[in-house]
Design a protein around this motif. Structure first.
Motif, PDB file in Angstrom:
ATOM      1  N   ASP A  37       0.809  -1.217   0.000  1.00 46.47           N
ATOM      2  CA  ASP A  37       0.000   0.000   0.000  1.00 46.47           C
ATOM      3  C   ASP A  37       0.841   1.265   0.000  1.00 46.47           C
ATOM      4  OD1 ASP A  37      -2.444  -1.216  -0.113  1.00 46.47           O
ATOM      5  OD2 ASP A  37      -2.713  -1.308   2.059  1.00 46.47           O
ATOM      6  N   SER A  38       2.134   1.144  -0.241  1.00 45.36           N
ATOM      7  CA  SER A  38       2.950   2.350  -0.320  1.00 45.36           C
ATOM      8  C   SER A  38       2.520   3.162  -1.531  1.00 45.36           C
ATOM      9  CB  SER A  38       4.436   1.973  -0.452  1.00 45.36           C
ATOM     10  OG  SER A  38       4.668   1.244  -1.642  1.00 45.36           O
ATOM     11  N   VAL A  39       2.565   4.475  -1.387  1.00 48.03           N
ATOM     12  CA  VAL A  39       2.072   5.332  -2.463  1.00 48.03           C
ATOM     13  C   VAL A  39       2.804   6.658  -2.428  1.00 48.03           C
ATOM     14  CG1 VAL A  39       0.224   6.284  -1.030  1.00 48.03           C
ATOM     15  CG2 VAL A  39      -0.015   6.311  -3.517  1.00 48.03           C
ATOM     16  N   GLU A  40       3.069   7.170  -3.595  1.00 50.15           N
ATOM     17  CA  GLU A  40       3.623   8.512  -3.679  1.00 50.15           C
ATOM     18  C   GLU A  40       2.499   9.525  -3.567  1.00 50.15           C
ATOM     19  OE1 GLU A  40       5.624   8.737  -7.382  1.00 50.15           O
ATOM     20  OE2 GLU A  40       7.174   7.292  -6.852  1.00 50.15           O
ATOM     21  N   ASP A  41       2.861  10.796  -3.370  1.00 50.61           N
ATOM     22  CA  ASP A  41       1.844  11.839  -3.355  1.00 50.61           C
ATOM     23  C   ASP A  41       1.108  11.850  -4.680  1.00 50.61           C
ATOM     24  OD1 ASP A  41       2.491  12.619  -0.816  1.00 50.61           O
ATOM     25  OD2 ASP A  41       3.840  14.227  -1.471  1.00 50.61           O
ATOM     26  N   GLY A  82      -7.608   4.684   2.378  1.00 52.94           N
ATOM     27  CA  GLY A  82      -8.200   5.860   3.002  1.00 52.94           C
ATOM     28  C   GLY A  82      -7.289   6.522   4.004  1.00 52.94           C
ATOM     29  N   SER A  83      -6.467   5.724   4.690  1.00 52.66           N
ATOM     30  CA  SER A  83      -5.558   6.271   5.689  1.00 52.66           C
ATOM     31  C   SER A  83      -4.533   7.213   5.079  1.00 52.66           C
ATOM     32  CB  SER A  83      -4.829   5.130   6.416  1.00 52.66           C
ATOM     33  OG  SER A  83      -4.114   4.325   5.476  1.00 52.66           O
ATOM     34  N   LYS A  84      -4.236   7.021   3.805  1.00 56.06           N
ATOM     35  CA  LYS A  84      -3.272   7.880   3.123  1.00 56.06           C
ATOM     36  C   LYS A  84      -3.956   8.919   2.247  1.00 56.06           C
ATOM     37  CE  LYS A  84       0.068   4.061   2.894  1.00 56.06           C
ATOM     38  NZ  LYS A  84       0.957   4.554   3.941  1.00 56.06           N
ATOM     39  N   HIS A  85      -5.223   8.657   1.888  1.00 52.74           N
ATOM     40  CA  HIS A  85      -5.930   9.540   0.966  1.00 52.74           C
ATOM     41  C   HIS A  85      -6.672  10.666   1.679  1.00 52.74           C
ATOM     42  CE1 HIS A  85      -9.050  10.786  -1.988  1.00 52.74           C
ATOM     43  NE2 HIS A  85      -8.146  10.442  -2.888  1.00 52.74           N
ATOM     44  N   ASN A  86      -7.032  10.470   2.939  1.00 54.38           N
ATOM     45  CA  ASN A  86      -7.809  11.484   3.659  1.00 54.38           C
ATOM     46  C   ASN A  86      -7.030  12.793   3.800  1.00 54.38           C
ATOM     47  OD1 ASN A  86      -9.939   9.755   3.978  1.00 54.38           O
ATOM     48  ND2 ASN A  86      -9.374   9.126   6.052  1.00 54.38           N
ATOM     49  N   ASP A  87      -7.767  13.907   3.798  1.00 55.02           N
ATOM     50  CA  ASP A  87      -7.182  15.237   3.971  1.00 55.02           C
ATOM     51  C   ASP A  87      -7.428  15.708   5.408  1.00 55.02           C
ATOM     52  OD1 ASP A  87      -6.370  15.553   1.246  1.00 55.02           O
ATOM     53  OD2 ASP A  87      -8.435  16.024   0.696  1.00 55.02           O
ATOM     54  N   PRO A  88      -6.423  15.616   6.297  1.00 60.73           N
ATOM     55  CA  PRO A  88      -6.633  16.039   7.694  1.00 60.73           C
ATOM     56  C   PRO A  88      -6.888  17.545   7.790  1.00 60.73           C
ATOM     57  CG  PRO A  88      -4.640  14.699   7.446  1.00 60.73           C
ATOM     58  CD  PRO A  88      -5.084  15.081   6.066  1.00 60.73           C
ATOM     59  N   PHE A  89      -7.750  17.920   8.723  1.00 59.26           N
ATOM     60  CA  PHE A  89      -8.033  19.334   8.956  1.00 59.26           C
ATOM     61  C   PHE A  89      -7.019  19.933   9.934  1.00 59.26           C
ATOM     62  CE2 PHE A  89     -12.209  17.827   7.557  1.00 59.26           C
ATOM     63  CZ  PHE A  89     -12.543  18.812   6.640  1.00 59.26           C
ATOM     64  N   PHE A  90      -6.811  21.235   9.810  1.00 62.11           N
ATOM     65  CA  PHE A  90      -5.998  21.973  10.770  1.00 62.11           C
ATOM     66  C   PHE A  90      -6.481  23.418  10.786  1.00 62.11           C
ATOM     67  CE2 PHE A  90      -4.111  23.353   6.925  1.00 62.11           C
ATOM     68  CZ  PHE A  90      -3.287  24.442   7.168  1.00 62.11           C
ATOM     69  N   VAL A  91      -6.040  24.168  11.781  1.00 59.00           N
ATOM     70  CA  VAL A  91      -6.423  25.575  11.893  1.00 59.00           C
ATOM     71  C   VAL A  91      -5.302  26.427  11.292  1.00 59.00           C
ATOM     72  CG1 VAL A  91      -7.043  27.460  13.431  1.00 59.00           C
ATOM     73  CG2 VAL A  91      -7.808  25.122  13.936  1.00 59.00           C
ATOM     74  N   LYS A  92      -5.627  27.238  10.316  1.00 58.88           N
ATOM     75  CA  LYS A  92      -4.643  28.086   9.658  1.00 58.88           C
ATOM     76  C   LYS A  92      -4.250  29.254  10.558  1.00 58.88           C
ATOM     77  CE  LYS A  92      -6.568  27.129   5.054  1.00 58.88           C
ATOM     78  NZ  LYS A  92      -7.159  27.742   3.825  1.00 58.88           N
ATOM     79  N   ALA A  93      -3.222  29.967  10.135  1.00 56.24           N
ATOM     80  CA  ALA A  93      -2.722  31.101  10.921  1.00 56.24           C
ATOM     81  C   ALA A  93      -3.790  32.168  11.121  1.00 56.24           C
ATOM     82  CB  ALA A  93      -1.487  31.701  10.242  1.00 56.24           C
ATOM     83  N   ASP A  94      -4.717  32.293  10.139  1.00 59.82           N
ATOM     84  CA  ASP A  94      -5.764  33.312  10.261  1.00 59.82           C
ATOM     85  C   ASP A  94      -6.966  32.828  11.068  1.00 59.82           C
ATOM     86  OD1 ASP A  94      -6.940  31.523   8.539  1.00 59.82           O
ATOM     87  OD2 ASP A  94      -7.180  32.927   6.866  1.00 59.82           O
ATOM     88  N   GLY A  95      -6.874  31.595  11.617  1.00 60.13           N
ATOM     89  CA  GLY A  95      -7.945  31.072  12.450  1.00 60.13           C
ATOM     90  C   GLY A  95      -9.003  30.283  11.707  1.00 60.13           C
ATOM     91  N   THR A  96      -8.918  30.218  10.379  1.00 56.92           N
ATOM     92  CA  THR A  96      -9.893  29.468   9.591  1.00 56.92           C
ATOM     93  C   THR A  96      -9.468  28.012   9.479  1.00 56.92           C
ATOM     94  OG1 THR A  96      -8.789  30.006   7.506  1.00 56.92           O
ATOM     95  CG2 THR A  96     -10.515  31.511   8.272  1.00 56.92           C
ATOM     96  N   MET A  97     -10.420  27.149   9.141  1.00 58.18           N
ATOM     97  CA  MET A  97     -10.145  25.728   8.942  1.00 58.18           C
ATOM     98  C   MET A  97      -9.557  25.506   7.557  1.00 58.18           C
ATOM     99  SD  MET A  97     -11.166  23.701  11.553  1.00 58.18           S
ATOM    100  CE  MET A  97     -11.877  22.179  10.936  1.00 58.18           C
TER     101      MET A  97
END
Length: 412
Positions: free
Chosen positions: A179-183, A284-299
């Motif tokens: 299941d190894s995959v490049e970007d 799915g473990s490699k394909h999902n896009d994790p969320f984070f909070v940006k510097a401006d406070g938006t998701m």
């Protein structure tokens, strides 16, 4: 049908060799500064005869704004525009009175309507796209002026000559259990999507922003042209600055509207958004896009395999997609085929044709993207305005309501 859109509605008209082609645009907001040059810029990028890589048909494609504008300002009423066909040569198509051109629309139009245009492909000709490009230029000006949205398309492949990206490339996984995959796309291509400009795209006749690859593409197109043949390719488009919330589940998801728009362009055969077919090979473990909070406070998302769309709704990230264009059907090589009455024969088409359509398809792709986003912005803004007139939401758990929604709806 010849009408596209819900609130921003565009109807195109005209055949390849009739007196004129054009469009009626209904739903353009009033008060938009608009002059002919705003439209002409994109039409000039689409027009034929720009280089030895395109058809030599000499059309200036000068637009005439007919209605809906006064003193350089849109009135909110239907905008009519037309472009006259000037370099017509219907006699180049006399053979099509007898022969349906292989893989062209001569036969299918005749089967559908019982009658067809006698020359140039009629409504199936790329000449029809003039109305789309003109309407798209108007939509794009509004999107840029009001929301700062940018739309840039570029040629990403011609034949087997590709920009250096992993997007859509065949898997190199050695066995089914690995299941190894490049970007999905390389960091260099991500950077290109974030920064590429139309000036960079237009700096080479192929409209590929990579000079080295562009030269290889040129040689491939010239090889097809010298052989009286044709070659296909792909166009990649990125839409930057689109807010979250656009798209109408479940049947009018944003990617569904984009696919509809892009696959309505002549010669298109494929559409993929985000990771596309490459994403089918990734867990799915490699394909999902994790969320984070940006510097401006938006998701935001750390990665963008989704191509800016999740659940059919924009998430605020860049939208990127790719369209496949087949090799043009009309070529000058002699082809064994049959006449309409079934008599075997040989057809060697005359006329002036593009050996590869993708360089001229770039502004068409941008136009259709503009029409989709414009329509969806008007729809979403109508929904938000209607919701803002209601009393505050106070009876639902906080997790069901967007932070600040009660205050917005309560007009505080």
């Amino acid at each position: 049908m010849s009408t596209f859109g819900t609130l921003f509605r565009v109807t195109t008209y005209g055949e390849s060799h009739c007196a004129s082609v054009g469009a009626i645009i209904d739903g353009c907001p009033p008060g938009l500064p608009l002059i002919a040059q705003d439209v002409q810029t994109q039409l000039s990028r689409r027009r034929p005869g720009q280089s030895n890589l395109t058809t030599p048909r000499d059309e200036k494609d000068t637009v005439q704004l007919q209605s809906g504008i006064e003193h350089g300002i849109t009135l909110g009423t239907p905008i009519g525009l037309l472009v006259r066909n000037e370099d017509q040569r219907p006699h180049d198509y006399s053979e099509t009175d007898l022969y349906p051109r292989p893989s062209h629309a001569d036969w299918t139009y005749l089967e559908k309507y019982g009658v067809k245009a006698s020359s140039g492909g009629g409504r199936s000709s790329a000449r029809e796209t003039i109305g789309r490009v003109a309407a798209g230029a108007i939509a794009e000006k509004y999107l840029k002026l009001v929301f700062g949205i940018e739309i840039v398309a570029f040629v990403s492949s011609v034949g087997k000559v590709h920009l250096p990206t992993n997007m859509g490339s065949p898997s190199q996984v050695p066995d089914d259990d690995d299941d190894s995959v490049e970007d999905s796309i390389s960091p260099e291509f991500v950077s290109l999507l974030r920064t590429v400009t139309r000036e960079q795209v237009d700096s080479h006749p192929t409209r590929c922003p990579n000079p080295e690859i562009a030269e290889r593409m040129t040689k491939r197109v010239i090889r097809a042209k010298d052989a009286m043949d044709s070659i296909g390719g792909t166009v990649t488009c990125v839409i930057r600055g689109v807010p979250s919330g656009l798209g109408e589940p479940v049947f009018d998801k944003l990617e569904a509207k984009l696919a509809h728009a892009m696959l309505s362009i002549p010669a298109t055969k494929a559409f993929e958004i985000g990771s596309g077919f490459r994403g089918t090979e990734v867990p799915g473990s490699k394909h999902n896009d994790p969320f984070f909070v940006k510097a401006d406070g938006t998701m935001g998302t750390k990665t963008n395999w989704s191509g800016g769309v999740q659940g059919g709704i924009t998430n605020g990230e860049d939208i990127y997609f790719r369209i496949g264009f087949k090799s043009p059907a009309t070529i000058s090589q002699a082809q064994e085929t049959v006449q309409y009455d079934g008599t075997p024969g040989t057809l060697a088409a005359r006329g002036r044709h593009d050996p590869c359509v993708v360089p001229r398809a770039v502004p068409i792709v941008e136009a259709m993207a503009s029409l989709v986003i414009m329509d969806q912005m008007l729809i979403q803004n109508a929904r938000k305005t209607s919701a803002s007139l209601l009393p505050p939401i106070s009876t639902l758990p906080p997790t069901m309501v967007k932070p600040g929604q009660a205050q917005v709806n309560g007009k505080h």
